[in-house]
Each structure stands twice: as C-alpha cells, then as structure tokens.
Motif scaffolding. Structure first.
Motif, PDB file in Angstrom:
ATOM      1  N   LEU A 121      -3.962  15.987  -7.348  1.00 57.67           N
ATOM      2  CA  LEU A 121      -4.208  14.546  -7.390  1.00 57.67           C
ATOM      3  C   LEU A 121      -3.923  13.914  -6.036  1.00 57.67           C
ATOM      4  CD1 LEU A 121      -4.771  11.841  -8.773  1.00 57.67           C
ATOM      5  CD2 LEU A 121      -2.393  11.842  -9.584  1.00 57.67           C
ATOM      6  N   GLU A 122      -2.767  14.256  -5.447  1.00 52.36           N
ATOM      7  CA  GLU A 122      -2.415  13.676  -4.156  1.00 52.36           C
ATOM      8  C   GLU A 122      -3.435  14.047  -3.082  1.00 52.36           C
ATOM      9  OE1 GLU A 122       1.241  13.374  -6.548  1.00 52.36           O
ATOM     10  OE2 GLU A 122      -0.282  14.923  -6.278  1.00 52.36           O
ATOM     11  N   GLY A 123      -3.953  15.286  -3.158  1.00 54.88           N
ATOM     12  CA  GLY A 123      -4.967  15.707  -2.192  1.00 54.88           C
ATOM     13  C   GLY A 123      -6.250  14.906  -2.330  1.00 54.88           C
ATOM     14  N   ILE A 124      -6.659  14.641  -3.570  1.00 52.24           N
ATOM     15  CA  ILE A 124      -7.867  13.847  -3.808  1.00 52.24           C
ATOM     16  C   ILE A 124      -7.684  12.425  -3.284  1.00 52.24           C
ATOM     17  CG2 ILE A 124      -9.339  12.838  -5.605  1.00 52.24           C
ATOM     18  CD1 ILE A 124      -8.683  15.343  -7.301  1.00 52.24           C
ATOM     19  N   LEU A 125      -6.528  11.839  -3.556  1.00 50.88           N
ATOM     20  CA  LEU A 125      -6.275  10.476  -3.097  1.00 50.88           C
ATOM     21  C   LEU A 125      -6.284  10.401  -1.573  1.00 50.88           C
ATOM     22  CD1 LEU A 125      -3.445   9.396  -5.580  1.00 50.88           C
ATOM     23  CD2 LEU A 125      -5.886   8.852  -5.693  1.00 50.88           C
ATOM     24  N   GLU A 126      -5.666  11.388  -0.928  1.00 48.92           N
ATOM     25  CA  GLU A 126      -5.663  11.375   0.538  1.00 48.92           C
ATOM     26  C   GLU A 126      -7.079  11.552   1.089  1.00 48.92           C
ATOM     27  OE1 GLU A 126      -3.601  13.385   4.475  1.00 48.92           O
ATOM     28  OE2 GLU A 126      -2.967  14.035   2.484  1.00 48.92           O
ATOM     29  N   ALA A 127      -7.871  12.433   0.467  1.00 49.27           N
ATOM     30  CA  ALA A 127      -9.245  12.656   0.921  1.00 49.27           C
ATOM     31  C   ALA A 127     -10.074  11.383   0.806  1.00 49.27           C
ATOM     32  CB  ALA A 127      -9.889  13.778   0.110  1.00 49.27           C
ATOM     33  N   PHE A 128      -9.771  10.561  -0.170  1.00 49.22           N
ATOM     34  CA  PHE A 128     -10.504   9.303  -0.344  1.00 49.22           C
ATOM     35  C   PHE A 128     -10.009   8.225   0.617  1.00 49.22           C
ATOM     36  CE2 PHE A 128     -11.517   5.238  -2.340  1.00 49.22           C
ATOM     37  CZ  PHE A 128     -12.855   5.420  -2.664  1.00 49.22           C
ATOM     38  N   LEU A 129      -8.686   8.119   0.775  1.00 49.42           N
ATOM     39  CA  LEU A 129      -8.106   7.011   1.520  1.00 49.42           C
ATOM     40  C   LEU A 129      -8.075   7.221   3.029  1.00 49.42           C
ATOM     41  CD1 LEU A 129      -5.107   6.399  -0.879  1.00 49.42           C
ATOM     42  CD2 LEU A 129      -7.043   4.840  -0.554  1.00 49.42           C
ATOM     43  N   PHE A 167     -15.682  11.520  -6.461  1.00 51.94           N
ATOM     44  CA  PHE A 167     -14.225  11.409  -6.522  1.00 51.94           C
ATOM     45  C   PHE A 167     -13.752  11.069  -7.924  1.00 51.94           C
ATOM     46  CE2 PHE A 167     -14.325  11.611  -1.985  1.00 51.94           C
ATOM     47  CZ  PHE A 167     -13.083  12.102  -1.635  1.00 51.94           C
ATOM     48  N   LEU A 168     -14.499  10.252  -8.644  1.00 57.54           N
ATOM     49  CA  LEU A 168     -14.140   9.974 -10.041  1.00 57.54           C
ATOM     50  C   LEU A 168     -14.179  11.258 -10.861  1.00 57.54           C
ATOM     51  CD1 LEU A 168     -15.790   6.560 -10.974  1.00 57.54           C
ATOM     52  CD2 LEU A 168     -13.425   7.239 -11.436  1.00 57.54           C
ATOM     53  N   ALA A 169     -15.186  12.081 -10.619  1.00 56.75           N
ATOM     54  CA  ALA A 169     -15.277  13.355 -11.336  1.00 56.75           C
ATOM     55  C   ALA A 169     -14.104  14.267 -10.981  1.00 56.75           C
ATOM     56  CB  ALA A 169     -16.601  14.040 -11.010  1.00 56.75           C
ATOM     57  N   ALA A 170     -13.729  14.287  -9.702  1.00 56.84           N
ATOM     58  CA  ALA A 170     -12.599  15.121  -9.272  1.00 56.84           C
ATOM     59  C   ALA A 170     -11.297  14.625  -9.883  1.00 56.84           C
ATOM     60  CB  ALA A 170     -12.508  15.120  -7.747  1.00 56.84           C
ATOM     61  N   LEU A 171     -11.123  13.316  -9.982  1.00 55.28           N
ATOM     62  CA  LEU A 171      -9.932  12.757 -10.616  1.00 55.28           C
ATOM     63  C   LEU A 171      -9.871  13.156 -12.087  1.00 55.28           C
ATOM     64  CD1 LEU A 171      -9.978   9.222  -8.955  1.00 55.28           C
ATOM     65  CD2 LEU A 171      -8.160  10.928  -8.699  1.00 55.28           C
ATOM     66  N   GLY A 172     -11.032  13.189 -12.724  1.00 60.13           N
ATOM     67  CA  GLY A 172     -11.073  13.624 -14.122  1.00 60.13           C
ATOM     68  C   GLY A 172     -10.642  15.069 -14.285  1.00 60.13           C
ATOM     69  N   ARG A 173     -11.005  15.912 -13.311  1.00 61.09           N
ATOM     70  CA  ARG A 173     -10.588  17.312 -13.372  1.00 61.09           C
ATOM     71  C   ARG A 173      -9.095  17.470 -13.096  1.00 61.09           C
ATOM     72  NH1 ARG A 173     -15.681  17.698 -10.891  1.00 61.09           N
ATOM     73  NH2 ARG A 173     -14.818  17.825  -8.772  1.00 61.09           N
ATOM     74  N   ALA A 174      -8.568  16.609 -12.236  1.00 64.33           N
ATOM     75  CA  ALA A 174      -7.137  16.668 -11.919  1.00 64.33           C
ATOM     76  C   ALA A 174      -6.289  16.095 -13.047  1.00 64.33           C
ATOM     77  CB  ALA A 174      -6.854  15.909 -10.624  1.00 64.33           C
ATOM     78  N   LEU A 175      -6.859  15.153 -13.809  1.00 66.62           N
ATOM     79  CA  LEU A 175      -6.115  14.472 -14.873  1.00 66.62           C
ATOM     80  C   LEU A 175      -6.926  14.510 -16.175  1.00 66.62           C
ATOM     81  CD1 LEU A 175      -5.049  11.357 -12.774  1.00 66.62           C
ATOM     82  CD2 LEU A 175      -3.538  13.226 -13.474  1.00 66.62           C
ATOM     83  N   PRO A 176      -7.133  15.688 -16.747  1.00 66.25           N
ATOM     84  CA  PRO A 176      -7.976  15.785 -17.944  1.00 66.25           C
ATOM     85  C   PRO A 176      -7.412  15.047 -19.148  1.00 66.25           C
ATOM     86  CG  PRO A 176      -6.815  17.856 -17.529  1.00 66.25           C
ATOM     87  CD  PRO A 176      -6.594  16.996 -16.325  1.00 66.25           C
ATOM     88  N   GLU A 177      -6.117  14.749 -19.125  1.00 69.17           N
ATOM     89  CA  GLU A 177      -5.500  14.061 -20.252  1.00 69.17           C
ATOM     90  C   GLU A 177      -5.727  12.545 -20.227  1.00 69.17           C
ATOM     91  OE1 GLU A 177      -2.465  13.987 -16.932  1.00 69.17           O
ATOM     92  OE2 GLU A 177      -4.043  15.321 -17.666  1.00 69.17           O
ATOM     93  N   ILE A 178      -6.235  12.024 -19.118  1.00 68.90           N
ATOM     94  CA  ILE A 178      -6.451  10.579 -18.986  1.00 68.90           C
ATOM     95  C   ILE A 178      -7.881  10.243 -19.396  1.00 68.90           C
ATOM     96  CG2 ILE A 178      -6.404   8.600 -17.422  1.00 68.90           C
ATOM     97  CD1 ILE A 178      -3.677   9.841 -17.851  1.00 68.90           C
ATOM     98  N   PRO A 179      -8.080   9.325 -20.338  1.00 70.51           N
ATOM     99  CA  PRO A 179      -9.433   8.952 -20.756  1.00 70.51           C
ATOM    100  C   PRO A 179     -10.252   8.408 -19.588  1.00 70.51           C
ATOM    101  CG  PRO A 179      -7.807   8.106 -22.310  1.00 70.51           C
ATOM    102  CD  PRO A 179      -7.043   8.625 -21.127  1.00 70.51           C
ATOM    103  N   GLN A 180     -11.559   8.601 -19.654  1.00 69.36           N
ATOM    104  CA  GLN A 180     -12.451   8.185 -18.574  1.00 69.36           C
ATOM    105  C   GLN A 180     -12.330   6.695 -18.286  1.00 69.36           C
ATOM    106  OE1 GLN A 180     -14.183  10.058 -16.625  1.00 69.36           O
ATOM    107  NE2 GLN A 180     -15.360   8.519 -15.508  1.00 69.36           N
ATOM    108  N   SER A 181     -12.224   5.889 -19.325  1.00 63.73           N
ATOM    109  CA  SER A 181     -12.142   4.440 -19.114  1.00 63.73           C
ATOM    110  C   SER A 181     -10.890   4.067 -18.317  1.00 63.73           C
ATOM    111  CB  SER A 181     -12.145   3.696 -20.453  1.00 63.73           C
ATOM    112  OG  SER A 181     -11.027   4.088 -21.248  1.00 63.73           O
TER     113      SER A 181
END
Length: 238
Positions: A101-109, A156-170
């Motif tokens: 998750l932290e890697g995805i956030l850094e790649a975006f920001l 990036f939204l798709a990658a976040l979903g893969r990193a956090l599968p327990e969090i609903p899409q909405s």
C-alpha cells in the motif's frame, strides 16, 4: 551555441531570432500564467495574445481556440507525471505478490510533488492551474482532467483494490478522493501551516512531505470501511 558576431549584423539578427521562443511557445507560456492566476473563463483571447506578443491569427493558427490551447498546455504538463506514475506502479507490480500500500501511494504522490513542482514542467503556474481546474465545475475542465489522468488513476484504483481486498470498492473510491484533496493542498503550499508552525512544517520540502503524508494516508485507507457501518448506528453514536 554560435557566438554572435557584431560585425555580421545579418547573422546576429538570425541568431537572436533562433533563440527567441516560437509564437506557439509564447502563447502556451503566457496563457498558462494567466489561466493559473485568473481562471480559464476570466481570461480573454485578446489578453492572451497581448501577453504573448503575437497577433490573434497566431492563436487560431496554432490552436484553433482557447479551449484547445488549455487542453494542449495541460496535456504537455500532465504527461510526464502520468508516465512516471505508471513506471513506478509497473515496478511494484513486477515484484509479484500483494502490492505494498505504501509503495502504491508513493508511486502516485511522488511524481505529482516532484515533477509537478519542477519549473521545467510549469512549476508553480501548473500547480495553480491544476488546482483551479480541479475545483471548477466546468465541463471543459473536467474533460481536460479526465483526458490527462483518468487512465493512470484507474490503474492506481485497481492496484489499491489488490492491496486492500477487504475494503469495499465504494470506500476505496472515497478514500482516493480524499487523497487527491490532500495532495492538491500539499502541492498548493498556501503557507498557512508554515505560519502556524514557525516554518517547522513546510510542504515545499518534498521528501519531508512524503515522509508524513504516506503513513497518514495509508492509515486512512486501512481504516474500517465506513460503508459497512449502518446509518442508524452512526446516528446513535453521535
């Protein structure tokens, strides 16, 4: 670069002309500053051509319209940010397994805070322009932002979903929205927090900003899904 020869005035004049920005570039530079300061709708075509030092025909020849001029400015500035984001995300994906998750956030920001503030890519003018477009409820503004960032943001939204599968899409979508707000305000660097902290907190120091913004946002993304809490329960808790 060939040195100007004062004894050859024709050659010297040619060299000066070669060094002068093209009419197209002058139009882009002048309008970027004007759109950033005053907003797209508030700037007239005549104001743009006067600031660029060209005639009205030059704008129509190179861009056709004020809308197309804005579209091309934003596309040129946004492209390196989107490309660097995708490069960093691809590197994360190549590692395999559940993405960090932290890697995805850094790649975006990181690209937004570094490339976005680099004067070679528009610097403060582009940051202000981007912030204006992000907050203006204009069809043109939304279309320009969508063309520039929707494809990479969707990845990036798709990658976040893969990193956090327990969090609903909405919930992920809302949290992505809040991340954008945090990013825009950090990029805007309005000076308010420097005043409150006697300069100890300075969003202009990119590495410091990333050091604090990533764990802050990661905690928000990992928090309990708000969409799973019944509305009645939320009301009773108040």
């Amino acid at each position: 670069m060939t040195a100007l020869n004062p004894r050859d005035p024709v050659k010297a004049a040619d060299d000066v002309t070669a060094l002068k920005p093209s009419a197209r570039q002058r139009l882009m530079d002048a309008s970027e500053q004007l759109f950033a300061e005053h907003g797209w709708n508030a700037v007239s075509i005549r104001t743009i051509v006067a600031a660029a030092g060209v005639n009205l025909a030059a704008l129509h020849y190179h861009f056709g319209s004020k809308e197309q001029l804005l579209t091309e400015i934003f596309a040129a500035r946004a492209k390196p940010i989107a490309e660097e984001r995708m490069r960093l995300l691809a590197a994360i994906e190549r590692e395999g397994g559940t993405p960090s998750l932290e890697g995805i956030l850094e790649a975006f920001l990181r690209p937004a805070l570094t490339i976005g503030s680099d004067e070679r890519f528009g610097g403060r003018a582009f940051i202000k322009l981007r912030a204006r477009l992000a907050t203006e409820p204009e069809t043109v503004s939304r279309k320009i932002l969508a063309n520039a960032f929707d494809e990479s943001s969707g990845e990036f939204l798709a990658a976040l979903g893969r990193a956090l599968p327990e969090i609903p899409q909405s919930d992920l979508e809302w949290r992505f929205h809040f991340m954008l707000g945090t990013m825009f305000y950090t990029m805007a660097d309005a000076g308010r927090i420097q005043s409150l902290t006697d300069g100890r907190c300075d969003p202009g120091r990119v590495e410091d900003a990333l050091l604090h913004i990533i764990p802050f946002l990661a905690a928000g993304f990992r928090s309990a899904p708000g969409s799973m809490v019944p509305v009645k329960s939320r009301r009773r808790s108040k």
